[in-house]
Scaffold this motif. Sequence first.
Motif, PDB file in Angstrom:
ATOM      1  N   SER A   1      15.541  52.313  53.732  1.00 62.67           N
ATOM      2  CA  SER A   1      14.675  53.439  54.097  1.00 62.67           C
ATOM      3  C   SER A   1      13.732  53.788  52.948  1.00 62.67           C
ATOM      4  CB  SER A   1      15.515  54.661  54.480  1.00 62.67           C
ATOM      5  OG  SER A   1      16.144  55.242  53.349  1.00 62.67           O
ATOM      6  N   MET A   2      14.217  53.657  51.711  1.00 61.03           N
ATOM      7  CA  MET A   2      13.366  53.913  50.553  1.00 61.03           C
ATOM      8  C   MET A   2      12.244  52.879  50.463  1.00 61.03           C
ATOM      9  SD  MET A   2      14.250  56.611  48.803  1.00 61.03           S
ATOM     10  CE  MET A   2      13.561  56.305  47.193  1.00 61.03           C
ATOM     11  N   ILE A   3      12.570  51.634  50.753  1.00 58.22           N
ATOM     12  CA  ILE A   3      11.557  50.586  50.752  1.00 58.22           C
ATOM     13  C   ILE A   3      10.493  50.892  51.803  1.00 58.22           C
ATOM     14  CG2 ILE A   3      11.118  48.153  51.280  1.00 58.22           C
ATOM     15  CD1 ILE A   3      13.882  47.518  50.077  1.00 58.22           C
ATOM     16  N   ALA A   4      10.940  51.282  52.989  1.00 64.57           N
ATOM     17  CA  ALA A   4      10.002  51.611  54.071  1.00 64.57           C
ATOM     18  C   ALA A   4       9.116  52.794  53.688  1.00 64.57           C
ATOM     19  CB  ALA A   4      10.772  51.911  55.357  1.00 64.57           C
ATOM     20  N   ASP A   5       9.706  53.801  53.058  1.00 68.85           N
ATOM     21  CA  ASP A   5       8.933  54.974  52.640  1.00 68.85           C
ATOM     22  C   ASP A   5       7.863  54.590  51.616  1.00 68.85           C
ATOM     23  OD1 ASP A   5      10.405  56.579  54.292  1.00 68.85           O
ATOM     24  OD2 ASP A   5      11.674  57.422  52.701  1.00 68.85           O
TER      25      ASP A   5
ATOM     26  N   ILE B   1       2.276  53.392  49.996  1.00 71.14           N
ATOM     27  CA  ILE B   1       1.302  52.431  49.474  1.00 71.14           C
ATOM     28  C   ILE B   1       0.124  52.271  50.432  1.00 71.14           C
ATOM     29  CG2 ILE B   1       0.927  49.984  48.924  1.00 71.14           C
ATOM     30  CD1 ILE B   1       3.915  49.985  47.957  1.00 71.14           C
ATOM     31  N   ALA B   2       0.425  52.192  51.721  1.00 66.74           N
ATOM     32  CA  ALA B   2      -0.643  52.073  52.722  1.00 66.74           C
ATOM     33  C   ALA B   2      -1.598  53.258  52.626  1.00 66.74           C
ATOM     34  CB  ALA B   2      -0.037  51.976  54.120  1.00 66.74           C
TER      35      ALA B   2
ATOM     36  N   ALA C   1      -2.230  45.057  50.772  1.00 66.19           N
ATOM     37  CA  ALA C   1      -1.372  45.304  51.941  1.00 66.19           C
ATOM     38  C   ALA C   1      -0.477  44.100  52.204  1.00 66.19           C
ATOM     39  CB  ALA C   1      -2.232  45.602  53.166  1.00 66.19           C
ATOM     40  N   ASP C   2      -1.064  42.909  52.104  1.00 68.86           N
ATOM     41  CA  ASP C   2      -0.283  41.678  52.309  1.00 68.86           C
ATOM     42  C   ASP C   2       0.777  41.518  51.221  1.00 68.86           C
ATOM     43  OD1 ASP C   2      -1.782  41.084  54.538  1.00 68.86           O
ATOM     44  OD2 ASP C   2      -3.070  39.629  53.523  1.00 68.86           O
TER      45      ASP C   2
END
Length: 308
Positions: A270-274, A279-280, A297-298
Amino acid sequence: MALGGKMIRPRLLIDAHEDLGGTATSAAIDAAGAMQLLHIGLIIHDDVIDNDTVRRGEMNITGQFSSEAMLLGATSAAAQTWGISSSLLAGDLMLNEAQSLLARLDLDAPRRLAVLDIYDETIAESVAGEQSDVWLSLHLDEADSEDVLTMIGRKTASYSFEAPLAIAAVLAGSDANLVERLRAIGRRIGIVYQLRDDVLGVFGDEQETGKSVLGDLREGKETLLINTARAHPAWPQVAHLFGDRGLDAEGGLRLRQVIEESGARAYVESMIADHCETIAGLIAEAELPQALAGRLADLTSACNLRCA
């Protein structure tokens, strides 16, 4: 050691410089070489700190020099001293050569000095991060997730992603605001990279990662996974296994089960996803050239989804 690896840092610097419309091609190539030398120097020293004798499936400098000394009749202790000494000196040489390359960049003085300032700051950050990593692994005080994330940002993200992007921007003549925006993006990407690395270090496929899933557990590495798992009621039952240099497959399985059941793996995911979401947003706010925005982004996606 110099020929292996993904060459992420030099590629990022050269590509970002080009995407930003930079024309200092020769300087960018030299600076990219300096980033790779910096990486090599830091991992040589990191192996010494971690008492590792293998890197990427082969003997590292300590392992190779120690083995050669023993073959010539040195005692185990003397051979180890020779190997460690050789690694420390080799790492010093790499760091010096990196700085030497940057000091000789064919640039106007303000840009060259700005690049050297980034290098100096990066060394200081990396050293602080490495020391913090060792301290956290001693488990002498209470550490929380923010302590671990700060350590990751300093030890890995600062030189792997932040510095290459910042230097690329300076070489391209970008303004200070854009340099700082790219640094913030690079720091976050580096955290994603290391969090994924920590998950792979415990739950990865050894055939793909090329390293044992017992390594981080034997080392007693204080990752976000471990930091979170410590709060689970079952942790005291396996705590004696964590950091055990003789940890076997059965013990590793018990540790992984507790880490999984604690919810630590899900929390790190979940931390990685956040961080990827953040970043986006940072990329969108930075108003970057389309090519660079797409590249970052890539890169974020690659760091998140990588299997090795």
